[in-house]
Write a protein that holds these residues in place. Sequence first.
Motif, mmCIF file in Angstrom:
data_model
loop_
_atom_site.group_PDB
_atom_site.id
_atom_site.type_symbol
_atom_site.label_atom_id
_atom_site.label_comp_id
_atom_site.label_asym_id
_atom_site.label_seq_id
_atom_site.Cartn_x
_atom_site.Cartn_y
_atom_site.Cartn_z
ATOM 1 N N LYS A 91 0.820 -1.204 0.000
ATOM 2 C CA LYS A 91 0.000 0.000 0.000
ATOM 3 C C LYS A 91 0.858 1.261 0.000
ATOM 4 O O LYS A 91 0.586 2.229 -0.721
ATOM 5 N N GLY A 92 1.885 1.268 0.843
ATOM 6 C CA GLY A 92 2.713 2.460 0.966
ATOM 7 C C GLY A 92 3.533 2.768 -0.263
ATOM 8 O O GLY A 92 3.683 3.934 -0.654
ATOM 9 N N LYS A 118 -0.563 17.768 -3.522
ATOM 10 C CA LYS A 118 0.721 18.007 -2.866
ATOM 11 C C LYS A 118 0.819 17.082 -1.661
ATOM 12 O O LYS A 118 -0.017 17.140 -0.758
ATOM 13 N N PHE A 119 1.861 16.254 -1.649
ATOM 14 C CA PHE A 119 1.993 15.248 -0.592
ATOM 15 C C PHE A 119 3.338 15.391 0.120
ATOM 16 O O PHE A 119 4.134 14.453 0.175
ATOM 17 N N GLY A 120 3.613 16.565 0.630
ATOM 18 C CA GLY A 120 4.824 16.775 1.417
ATOM 19 C C GLY A 120 4.598 16.374 2.862
ATOM 20 O O GLY A 120 3.863 17.036 3.599
ATOM 21 N N ALA A 121 5.214 15.299 3.281
ATOM 22 C CA ALA A 121 4.976 14.743 4.622
ATOM 23 C C ALA A 121 5.995 15.202 5.645
ATOM 24 O O ALA A 121 5.958 14.723 6.786
ATOM 25 N N TYR A 176 -4.407 9.993 -2.180
ATOM 26 C CA TYR A 176 -4.509 10.438 -0.797
ATOM 27 C C TYR A 176 -4.438 9.249 0.154
ATOM 28 O O TYR A 176 -3.699 9.260 1.144
ATOM 29 N N ASN A 177 -5.208 8.209 -0.138
ATOM 30 C CA ASN A 177 -5.223 7.024 0.702
ATOM 31 C C ASN A 177 -3.863 6.336 0.726
ATOM 32 O O ASN A 177 -3.369 5.936 1.783
ATOM 33 N N ASN A 178 -3.245 6.212 -0.441
ATOM 34 C CA ASN A 178 -1.937 5.563 -0.502
ATOM 35 C C ASN A 178 -0.864 6.380 0.207
ATOM 36 O O ASN A 178 0.077 5.818 0.797
ATOM 37 N N ALA A 179 -0.986 7.716 0.166
ATOM 38 C CA ALA A 179 -0.022 8.560 0.875
ATOM 39 C C ALA A 179 -0.103 8.330 2.381
ATOM 40 O O ALA A 179 0.928 8.332 3.082
#
Length: 293
Positions: free
Chosen positions: A37-38, A66-69, A262-265
């Motif tokens: 998943k990740g 935008k997926f800046g974690a 979004y879910n995978n992030a």
Amino acid sequence: MRQRNWRTEGFGRGITLFCAAILILITLSIVYFIASKGLSTFFLNGVSLTEFLTGTTWNPDADPGKFGALPFIMGSFLVTVGAALLAAPLGIGAAIFMVEIQPGWGQKILQPVVELLVGIPSVVYGFVGLSVIVPFLRNNVGGLGFSLLAGILVLTVMILPTVTSLSTDAIRRVPRDLKEASLALGATRWQTIWKIIILRSSLPGLLMAIIMGMARAFGEALAVQMVIGNTPLVPKSLLEPANTLTSAITLNMGNTIAGSAYNNALWSMGLLLLLMTFVFILLIRYVGRKGQM
């Protein structure tokens, strides 16, 4: 008789082997599920690994998203390290008091209290932080009260029983002969505690206690979520709100569509938590091995 004993031993060996195989299978299944998943975030959704780890903008609803974690990663590390820095001296000091200074009173009163704190649910810690720590910080220190400092204080109280209990066990394992020899050579009780007990004999056990406390703090979600503010920004001070990996996952996972970017992030954040768990396990094994040498 020998044949019956052989059958009993073979049956017991088969049962234990089956249980061990089930445990290994469950562990590998969990790792595979979270990893698949990740990693989908980077291989299927086209999100850059560099952007995910170093980006400071978290806006999954944008086009493109935008997926800046980095704010969540920094929040998790800051709150964990801050809690460990506060809990380590308090827990080790309490352990020394219970074992070396007042062992009778410590074992009868303090140790049951510490064991009781271990069993308190995390939501209770979060509610106390929300009712006591947040208003106190707002009225006496500054800011909104919901801040990185509030999360650190709540986590400090949460991991303090773990650090204290493991530190107590480590100090109790110090051979009595070493302490008596130090006192016989003219050292004071504090010199014996500091140089012989802490810096020499029980240091690996104390380090293991701190690492175990950090492992619990890094994966805590509910209590921190209630007091930290849950803002996807890198905090510039202890009084600013922040967010953690666990809080982001618990708050947003139910509002996403399975298989979406979004879910995978969010699953990628879970993969980071899993990797950090492996790091803590390796540190514990390394410190334990050093202590046996």
